[in-house]
Design a protein around this motif. Structure first.
Motif, short mmCIF file in Angstrom:
data_model
loop_
_atom_site.label_atom_id
_atom_site.label_comp_id
_atom_site.label_asym_id
_atom_site.label_seq_id
_atom_site.Cartn_x
_atom_site.Cartn_y
_atom_site.Cartn_z
N PRO A 33 51.84 75.57 48.17
CA PRO A 33 52.11 76.89 48.57
C PRO A 33 51.32 77.95 48.05
N LYS A 62 56.60 80.49 56.44
CA LYS A 62 55.87 80.14 55.29
C LYS A 62 56.24 78.72 54.99
N LEU A 63 57.28 78.08 55.67
CA LEU A 63 57.64 76.59 55.44
C LEU A 63 57.32 75.79 56.64
N ILE A 90 68.39 77.56 56.17
CA ILE A 90 68.21 77.26 54.77
C ILE A 90 69.67 77.74 54.19
N ALA A 99 63.68 83.47 49.37
CA ALA A 99 63.75 83.15 50.69
C ALA A 99 65.08 83.47 51.43
N ARG A 135 55.71 73.03 50.22
CA ARG A 135 56.14 74.04 50.22
C ARG A 135 57.63 74.14 50.05
N ALA A 136 58.29 73.51 50.80
CA ALA A 136 59.66 73.44 50.89
C ALA A 136 60.38 73.02 49.77
N LEU A 195 57.63 70.85 59.24
CA LEU A 195 58.16 71.21 57.94
C LEU A 195 57.24 70.75 56.91
N LEU A 207 60.16 75.59 47.07
CA LEU A 207 61.15 76.69 47.33
C LEU A 207 62.54 76.05 46.68
N GLU A 222 60.56 82.04 57.71
CA GLU A 222 60.39 80.77 57.99
C GLU A 222 59.15 80.25 58.28
N VAL A 268 67.14 72.57 53.51
CA VAL A 268 66.43 73.47 54.64
C VAL A 268 66.10 72.22 55.72
#
Length: 218
Positions: free
Chosen positions: A217, A84-85, A155, A109, A95-96, A91, A99, A82, A201
């Motif tokens: 990202p 990474k997000l 997620i 993920a 990146r989200a 948030l 993904l 998480e 997410v």
């Protein structure tokens, strides 16, 4: 006066016996307790040696106790998957979005979230709580597929018969006060006629209730 030889022998024996007993009777001053025996001055290794410890090392009275083991590091605020997000306490939108739109990245993920939650009771309990809330509003037109939580983010993915079915569920879920969400991102795509997949997410942490744009990202 001439003595009989046998009497001379007998008298000599008595004298010898008395002499032996006298020499075998130590005086009190000559008895030294074992604990006070001085080290062997002829052997310097014995004179200066310290008592051996259980682990084979030597030690003497007054030696400092062994140092305490190092304390455990403090727990991380987020699981690796998480983190990474998240960016700047919120948030990370780019990146989200990347993904959620990528089949490969989303599956990776979801797997990492599962692995992290398996070894973290807090993440496991959080996932169970929010999964129960999601299930309450699903109805018979939606099926939850992937779902897992970290310590601040969850997620998941869902299959519905139409995009409207997913929208109706997300509105019901947003009103569930027992499972609040503080930021939410989603995407829906059509798989075939009468089958849609939605991915999402969201944050469960009031401390991560913002949407940030940290950049693409890595």
């Amino acid at each position: 006066m001439k003595l009989h030889p046998a009497f001379v022998v007998f008298a000599a024996t008595l004298l010898v016996g008395c002499s032996d007993k006298a020499s075998q009777s130590p005086t009190p001053s000559s008895q030294v307790p074992a604990a006070q025996v001085a080290p062997d001055s002829k052997d310097p290794t014995k004179a200066n040696s310290a008592p051996a410890l259980a682990d084979g090392t030597s030690g003497t009275s007054g030696t400092a106790a062994a140092s305490a083991p190092p304390s455990a590091p403090p727990p991380l605020p987020y699981l690796p998957a998480e983190s990474k997000l998240l960016a700047d306490g919120g948030l990370a939108t780019e990146r989200a979005a990347t993904l959620l739109q990528s089949d490969k990245q989303f599956q990776q993920a979801a797997r990492l979230f599962d692995q992290g939650a398996a070894n973290n009771p807090e993440a496991h309990d959080l996932a169970a709580h929010y999964k129960a809330a999601i299930s309450r509003g699903l109805g018979d037109k939606a099926v939850l597929r992937d779902f897992s939580c970290g310590l601040s983010l969850c997620i998941g993915s869902m299959r519905t018969k139409s995009a409207d079915d997913y929208t109706a569920w997300s509105e019901r879920f947003a009103k569930d006060t027992g499972a609040p969400t503080y930021s939410f991102m989603e995407t829906t795509k059509k798989l075939s006629e009468g089958e849609y997949e939605s991915r999402f997410v969201f944050s469960t942490d009031p401390g991560a209730n913002s949407m940030s744009v940290p950049g693409k990202p890595r």
